[in-house]
Design a protein around this motif. Structure first.
Motif, short mmCIF file in Angstrom:
data_model
loop_
_atom_site.label_atom_id
_atom_site.label_comp_id
_atom_site.label_asym_id
_atom_site.label_seq_id
_atom_site.Cartn_x
_atom_site.Cartn_y
_atom_site.Cartn_z
N GLY A 128 0.82 -1.21 0.00
CA GLY A 128 0.00 0.00 0.00
C GLY A 128 0.84 1.25 0.00
N ASN A 129 0.21 2.39 -0.31
CA ASN A 129 0.87 3.70 -0.30
C ASN A 129 2.15 3.74 -1.14
N ASP A 130 2.11 3.10 -2.31
CA ASP A 130 3.27 3.07 -3.21
C ASP A 130 4.49 2.43 -2.57
N GLU A 131 4.29 1.50 -1.66
CA GLU A 131 5.40 0.78 -1.03
C GLU A 131 5.23 -0.72 -1.23
N PHE A 132 6.36 -1.40 -1.21
CA PHE A 132 6.35 -2.86 -1.27
C PHE A 132 7.40 -3.38 -0.32
N ILE A 133 7.30 -4.66 -0.04
CA ILE A 133 8.26 -5.29 0.85
C ILE A 133 8.93 -6.42 0.08
N ALA A 134 10.24 -6.49 0.20
CA ALA A 134 11.00 -7.46 -0.58
C ALA A 134 12.34 -7.71 0.10
N VAL A 135 13.10 -8.59 -0.49
CA VAL A 135 14.42 -8.93 0.04
C VAL A 135 15.49 -8.35 -0.88
#
Length: 174
Positions: A128-135
């Motif tokens: 959300g909010n133009d964010e992502f989670i990654a490694v």
């Protein structure tokens, strides 16, 4: 002047608001809030779990909490919710349904090598909010901004969150 029940109620409400007997928000009509769909609830749980792994280090070919690579992380997160995700980024990217505006839990794909033709070689989970989670190699599991120049240039697109259930191996009878 004709006094109606409606006029009296309006006058009492206005007087009550003025003296503070009724909070102002109570006099405004309530907004209808739609209950989240089962998919939205699942997506929120996916994002919550994905965030709980922040700080886990990068590990080449990693698929466990001891360390992840990009596709191993996505595979691990969705396996927690009994959803099957292929092991490689190319295989994850192939069958997906593209979306213009990702929702929480959708996958975002990147070409970080900038080769021609462009191909997916990095994946993350949209939060959300133009964010992502990654490694990433340097930060391990971390949040990233789609607005950052690096990610903007590499962005290929987003796909709906995977939903294929993990198939359980049949139990062998002795």
């Amino acid at each position: 002047m004709k006094i109606t029940k409606k006029t009296i109620i309006a006058a009492v409400a206005a007087t009550s608001l003025t003296i503070g007997a009724i909070p102002a928000y109570a006099a405004t009509p309530a907004k209808t809030v739609k209950a989240p769909t089962a998919q939205q609830q699942k997506d929120s749980k996916v994002v919550t779990y994905a965030k709980s792994l922040i700080g886990t280090p990068y590990k080449k070919d990693g698929t466990t909490k001891k360390g992840f690579d990009a596709s191993g992380y996505v595979q691990h997160v969705y396996a927690k919710f009994n959803v099957q995700v292929p092991r490689t980024i190319k295989d994850i990217y192939k069958p997906g349904k593209n979306v213009k505006k990702p929702q929480q839990g959708d996958l975002v794909f990147f070409d970080t090598k900038n080769k021609k033709p462009r191909e997916a070689n990095f994946v993350g989970i949209y939060i959300g909010n133009d964010e992502f989670i990654a490694v990433t190699v340097n930060k391990g599991v971390s949040t990233q901004s789609l607005k950052a120049d690096y990610w903007k240039k590499a962005f290929l697109g987003a796909q709906k969150a995977p939903t294929t259930p993990i198939k359980k191996a049949p139990v062998k009878k002795k």
